[in-house]
Design a protein around this motif. Sequence first.
Motif, PDB file in Angstrom:
ATOM      1  N   GLU A  32      31.380  10.851  65.102  1.00 19.90           N
ATOM      2  CA  GLU A  32      32.713  10.674  65.670  1.00 19.90           C
ATOM      3  C   GLU A  32      32.685   9.726  66.864  1.00 19.90           C
ATOM      4  O   GLU A  32      33.624   8.956  67.085  1.00 19.90           O
ATOM      5  CB  GLU A  32      33.296  12.027  66.086  1.00 19.90           C
ATOM      6  CG  GLU A  32      33.718  12.905  64.924  1.00 19.90           C
ATOM      7  CD  GLU A  32      34.839  12.252  64.100  1.00 19.90           C
ATOM      8  OE1 GLU A  32      35.689  11.533  64.708  1.00 19.90           O
ATOM      9  OE2 GLU A  32      34.857  12.427  62.877  1.00 19.90           O
ATOM     10  N   GLN A  33      31.590   9.784  67.625  1.00 16.85           N
ATOM     11  CA  GLN A  33      31.491   8.912  68.782  1.00 16.85           C
ATOM     12  C   GLN A  33      31.429   7.445  68.347  1.00 16.85           C
ATOM     13  O   GLN A  33      32.024   6.577  68.993  1.00 16.85           O
ATOM     14  CB  GLN A  33      30.242   9.277  69.598  1.00 16.85           C
ATOM     15  CG  GLN A  33      30.242   8.705  70.996  1.00 16.85           C
ATOM     16  CD  GLN A  33      29.266   9.414  71.904  1.00 16.85           C
ATOM     17  OE1 GLN A  33      28.793  10.502  71.584  1.00 16.85           O
ATOM     18  NE2 GLN A  33      28.956   8.803  73.029  1.00 16.85           N
ATOM     19  N   PHE A  34      30.725   7.201  67.246  1.00 19.84           N
ATOM     20  CA  PHE A  34      30.665   5.834  66.718  1.00 19.84           C
ATOM     21  C   PHE A  34      32.016   5.415  66.137  1.00 19.84           C
ATOM     22  O   PHE A  34      32.469   4.285  66.347  1.00 19.84           O
ATOM     23  CB  PHE A  34      29.572   5.721  65.652  1.00 19.84           C
ATOM     24  CG  PHE A  34      28.214   5.417  66.219  1.00 19.84           C
ATOM     25  CD1 PHE A  34      27.776   4.109  66.325  1.00 19.84           C
ATOM     26  CD2 PHE A  34      27.385   6.432  66.656  1.00 19.84           C
ATOM     27  CE1 PHE A  34      26.523   3.814  66.847  1.00 19.84           C
ATOM     28  CE2 PHE A  34      26.136   6.156  67.186  1.00 19.84           C
ATOM     29  CZ  PHE A  34      25.701   4.844  67.286  1.00 19.84           C
ATOM     30  N   PHE A  35      32.670   6.336  65.413  1.00 29.11           N
ATOM     31  CA  PHE A  35      33.971   6.017  64.819  1.00 29.11           C
ATOM     32  C   PHE A  35      34.996   5.658  65.887  1.00 29.11           C
ATOM     33  O   PHE A  35      35.799   4.724  65.714  1.00 29.11           O
ATOM     34  CB  PHE A  35      34.485   7.196  63.987  1.00 29.11           C
ATOM     35  CG  PHE A  35      33.653   7.506  62.776  1.00 29.11           C
ATOM     36  CD1 PHE A  35      32.994   6.492  62.093  1.00 29.11           C
ATOM     37  CD2 PHE A  35      33.532   8.815  62.316  1.00 29.11           C
ATOM     38  CE1 PHE A  35      32.219   6.773  60.973  1.00 29.11           C
ATOM     39  CE2 PHE A  35      32.773   9.103  61.196  1.00 29.11           C
ATOM     40  CZ  PHE A  35      32.108   8.084  60.527  1.00 29.11           C
ATOM     41  N   LYS A  36      34.965   6.383  67.022  1.00 25.70           N
ATOM     42  CA  LYS A  36      35.939   6.146  68.090  1.00 25.70           C
ATOM     43  C   LYS A  36      35.754   4.778  68.747  1.00 25.70           C
ATOM     44  O   LYS A  36      36.709   4.234  69.316  1.00 25.70           O
ATOM     45  CB  LYS A  36      35.832   7.250  69.148  1.00 25.70           C
ATOM     46  CG  LYS A  36      36.351   8.599  68.678  1.00 25.70           C
ATOM     47  CD  LYS A  36      36.174   9.651  69.763  1.00 25.70           C
ATOM     48  CE  LYS A  36      36.664  11.016  69.287  1.00 25.70           C
ATOM     49  NZ  LYS A  36      36.454  12.066  70.311  1.00 25.70           N
ATOM     50  N   ALA A  37      34.522   4.269  68.689  1.00 25.69           N
ATOM     51  CA  ALA A  37      34.253   2.959  69.302  1.00 25.69           C
ATOM     52  C   ALA A  37      34.660   1.806  68.391  1.00 25.69           C
ATOM     53  O   ALA A  37      34.550   0.640  68.786  1.00 25.69           O
ATOM     54  CB  ALA A  37      32.772   2.853  69.647  1.00 25.69           C
ATOM     55  N   MET A  38      35.143   2.128  67.186  1.00 20.70           N
ATOM     56  CA  MET A  38      35.519   1.106  66.210  1.00 20.70           C
ATOM     57  C   MET A  38      37.035   1.107  66.022  1.00 20.70           C
ATOM     58  O   MET A  38      37.723   2.047  66.434  1.00 20.70           O
ATOM     59  CB  MET A  38      34.827   1.387  64.864  1.00 20.70           C
ATOM     60  CG  MET A  38      33.314   1.544  64.974  1.00 20.70           C
ATOM     61  SD  MET A  38      32.549   2.154  63.450  1.00 20.70           S
ATOM     62  CE  MET A  38      32.714   0.701  62.411  1.00 20.70           C
ATOM     63  N   SER A  39      37.513   0.063  65.416  1.00 17.30           N
ATOM     64  CA  SER A  39      38.931   0.049  65.068  1.00 17.30           C
ATOM     65  C   SER A  39      39.179   1.105  63.984  1.00 17.30           C
ATOM     66  O   SER A  39      38.244   1.556  63.310  1.00 17.30           O
ATOM     67  CB  SER A  39      39.338  -1.328  64.550  1.00 17.30           C
ATOM     68  OG  SER A  39      38.702  -1.603  63.302  1.00 17.30           O
ATOM     69  N   GLU A  40      40.419   1.502  63.811  1.00 13.43           N
ATOM     70  CA  GLU A  40      40.734   2.537  62.824  1.00 13.43           C
ATOM     71  C   GLU A  40      40.309   2.109  61.420  1.00 13.43           C
ATOM     72  O   GLU A  40      39.737   2.897  60.655  1.00 13.43           O
ATOM     73  CB  GLU A  40      42.236   2.837  62.860  1.00 13.43           C
ATOM     74  CG  GLU A  40      42.645   3.961  61.911  1.00 13.43           C
ATOM     75  CD  GLU A  40      44.117   4.290  62.020  1.00 13.43           C
ATOM     76  OE1 GLU A  40      44.621   5.047  61.149  1.00 13.43           O
ATOM     77  OE2 GLU A  40      44.774   3.794  62.959  1.00 13.43           O
ATOM     78  N   ARG A  41      40.566   0.854  61.095  1.00 15.15           N
ATOM     79  CA  ARG A  41      40.221   0.350  59.761  1.00 15.15           C
ATOM     80  C   ARG A  41      38.704   0.308  59.567  1.00 15.15           C
ATOM     81  O   ARG A  41      38.188   0.741  58.530  1.00 15.15           O
ATOM     82  CB  ARG A  41      40.808  -1.050  59.578  1.00 15.15           C
ATOM     83  CG  ARG A  41      40.475  -1.690  58.240  1.00 15.15           C
ATOM     84  CD  ARG A  41      41.215  -3.017  58.080  1.00 15.15           C
ATOM     85  NE  ARG A  41      40.860  -3.684  56.840  1.00 15.15           N
ATOM     86  CZ  ARG A  41      39.793  -4.475  56.697  1.00 15.15           C
ATOM     87  NH1 ARG A  41      38.993  -4.692  57.747  1.00 15.15           N
ATOM     88  NH2 ARG A  41      39.528  -5.046  55.540  1.00 15.15           N
TER      89      ARG A  41
END
Length: 328
Positions: free
Chosen positions: A267-276
């Motif tokens: 989740e920490q990696f996902f949050k650092a990325m754009s939604e797409r």
Amino acid sequence: MTGPQKAATLMLALGEDRAGRLLARMHEDEVRDVSAAMAQLGTVSAETVEALCRDFAEQIGQAGSLIGSWETTERMLLRGLPRDRVTQIMEELRGPAGRTMWDKLGNVNEAVLANYLKNEYPQTVAVVLTKVRPDHAARVLALLPEGFAMEVVMRMLRMESPQAEALEGVERTLKAEFMSNLARSARRDSHELLAEIMNNLDRAAEGRIMAGLEERAADSASRIRSLMFTFEDLRRLDAAGIAVLLRAVEKDRLVIALKGASETLREQFFKAMSERAGRMLRDDIASLGPTRLRDVEEAQMAMVALAKELAQQGELRLAEGEAEEMVY
């Protein structure tokens, strides 16, 4: 006997005091060559000693047999050189296990070797990888930057048999720069060294060894754990640090590494990325299917190594120890 062997025999015959004073007047390369010959001399017969000493001094013509060893070499060097310089010379002489430079390189951790080679010319790296064991070369190649690794591969494809002069030049460079630096770095704290080793073990081996260490030396085990930086410790990176790591890591490696990560770290990696981008990464992880644990661990170790490299370059900051002990 070679010239350095003859000199080493005469040094031993002269005794530690005189030999120490002579060594102090020699050039560094001469000290290294004589020391290497002395350390590997073994037993020298009295007849040989007498023949060598006859031309040097009649007074020592009755010298008995001699035994050259690591210990006698170190004691003699200490007579004329500072202790830290003697320590460096002895560590360079012993070095990693192996008779030749290429044998020694084969026993150097692939991450350490790759970190050094990435700053060399592709042709030099190509020569090195053709001289070490194929399995070791493969692990080193996998840790090199992608574009640089491809350039090395192309050089290897076009390479003919290296000339003796070229090989000697590469060996001299490795001996003078890499192996000597490796010897100096080996003198760091043993807990730090073991922490690095544990970081490169698979989870089963790490757990087994650390469990045994906790039984025998709980304080040391605790200190080693505090010094270790594992894949899950990447959760201590801030958003900017994770963004830097995401730009540097290869996509395929990221997918495999996160396949075995905790949901919190994902989740920490996902949050650092754009939604797409985050949605696409989730899909890639889900579609990966069953993955060998060994592949996951190798990808995670590679990402940790990359994070440390970026930290050394000042691109991001790695927090050591427990997160709550850090002040930002």
